[in-house]
Design a protein around this motif. Structure first.
Motif, PDB file in Angstrom:
ATOM      1  N   GLY A 157      27.774  -6.490 -73.393  1.00 56.14           N
ATOM      2  CA  GLY A 157      26.983  -5.902 -72.311  1.00 56.14           C
ATOM      3  C   GLY A 157      27.817  -5.217 -71.249  1.00 56.14           C
ATOM      4  N   TYR A 158      29.129  -5.484 -71.254  1.00 58.12           N
ATOM      5  CA  TYR A 158      30.016  -4.893 -70.258  1.00 58.12           C
ATOM      6  C   TYR A 158      31.268  -4.334 -70.932  1.00 58.12           C
ATOM      7  CZ  TYR A 158      27.188  -7.266 -66.738  1.00 58.12           C
ATOM      8  OH  TYR A 158      26.142  -7.680 -65.948  1.00 58.12           O
ATOM      9  N   VAL A 159      31.817  -3.305 -70.321  1.00 50.79           N
ATOM     10  CA  VAL A 159      33.073  -2.728 -70.797  1.00 50.79           C
ATOM     11  C   VAL A 159      34.041  -2.625 -69.616  1.00 50.79           C
ATOM     12  CG1 VAL A 159      32.079  -1.430 -72.722  1.00 50.79           C
ATOM     13  CG2 VAL A 159      32.171  -0.381 -70.453  1.00 50.79           C
ATOM     14  N   LEU A 160      35.325  -2.685 -69.922  1.00 53.95           N
ATOM     15  CA  LEU A 160      36.348  -2.610 -68.875  1.00 53.95           C
ATOM     16  C   LEU A 160      36.602  -1.149 -68.509  1.00 53.95           C
ATOM     17  CD1 LEU A 160      38.030  -4.770 -67.395  1.00 53.95           C
ATOM     18  CD2 LEU A 160      39.884  -4.287 -68.998  1.00 53.95           C
ATOM     19  N   LYS A 161      36.541  -0.840 -67.209  1.00 47.39           N
ATOM     20  CA  LYS A 161      36.744   0.532 -66.746  1.00 47.39           C
ATOM     21  C   LYS A 161      37.695   0.581 -65.558  1.00 47.39           C
ATOM     22  CE  LYS A 161      32.503   2.820 -68.285  1.00 47.39           C
ATOM     23  NZ  LYS A 161      31.350   3.674 -67.862  1.00 47.39           N
ATOM     24  N   GLN A 162      38.359   1.731 -65.431  1.00 41.83           N
ATOM     25  CA  GLN A 162      39.242   1.974 -64.299  1.00 41.83           C
ATOM     26  C   GLN A 162      38.423   2.487 -63.120  1.00 41.83           C
ATOM     27  OE1 GLN A 162      42.429   1.317 -64.860  1.00 41.83           O
ATOM     28  NE2 GLN A 162      43.559   2.118 -63.132  1.00 41.83           N
TER      29      GLN A 162
END
Length: 207
Positions: free
Chosen positions: A85-90
């Motif tokens: 449900g979530y992704v790692l982003k800058q």
């Protein structure tokens, strides 16, 4: 981490920082399920997210091991986030550093942390301040210490010398008979308090 020099710490500054945090997956809009499908009610806990375990006269309520407390399970996971449900982003943010910060202080960025697992508001992000050492000044809380060499005739007879301050060079009157190690205090020429409780002094040590 945010790095500052002493003058930036004294005056305050704006800094651009970058950090990683989890964002809702755009493909599944945070559900974790493949687009076109929906998470299903957990059959193990009937969607409650909790289960009751009995041992004799004791009854213990624990988090459901199947859905991990969410009450739902994803049968067909999203390929973009692998069902999380979530992704790692800058993330890039501009931070206002208040005047008077000291080395190793923490600055709280409210609502800029990780998302809440239960759908609540985001947590906070803590930014650690690093103030570089300065060649001219030694810092003691709100006060600055500056060591200035003078000659024996200057100390014995008195003179006027140029000293560094945060506002640039200034003049200091050295009275006759000054002894090695004497300290001259320049009021309110030190560091401001980051909480608005006044300004420290500049302490000039003559050697």
């Amino acid at each position: 981490d945010v790095s500052l020099d002493l003058l930036e710490a004294a005056r305050g500054a704006k800094k651009t920082i970058e950090f990683e945090r989890h964002e809702a997956c755009e493909e599944c809009e945070g559900s974790g399920a493949k687009p076109g499908t929906e998470p299903e009610v957990c059959s193990y806990c009937a969607g409650k997210g909790q289960i009751l375990q009995s041992s004799g006269v004791f009854r213990l309520q624990t988090t459901c091991p199947s859905c991990r407390g969410s009450g739902t399970v994803v049968k067909d996971p999203c390929t973009g986030c692998r069902g999380r449900g979530y992704v790692l982003k800058q993330v890039t943010r501009e931070v206002s550093i208040p005047a008077g910060v000291d080395d190793e202080m923490r600055l709280r960025l409210e609502g800029e942390g990780e998302p809440s697992p239960d759908g609540g508001p985001r947590g906070d992000c803590y930014c650690f301040i690093h103030v570089a050492a300065n060649d001219l000044f030694e810092r003691q809380g709100r006060h600055l210490i500056c060591r200035v060499p003078i000659t024996y005739p200057q100390a014995a007879l008195g003179t006027q010398i140029e000293i560094p301050t945060l506002d640039g060079p200034d003049e200091l009157e050295i009275p006759a008979g000054t002894q090695p190690g004497d300290v001259f205090r320049l009021r309110r020429r030190g560091m401001p308090d980051p909480h608005g409780r006044g300004v420290g002094d500049l302490l000039v040590h003559v050697d």
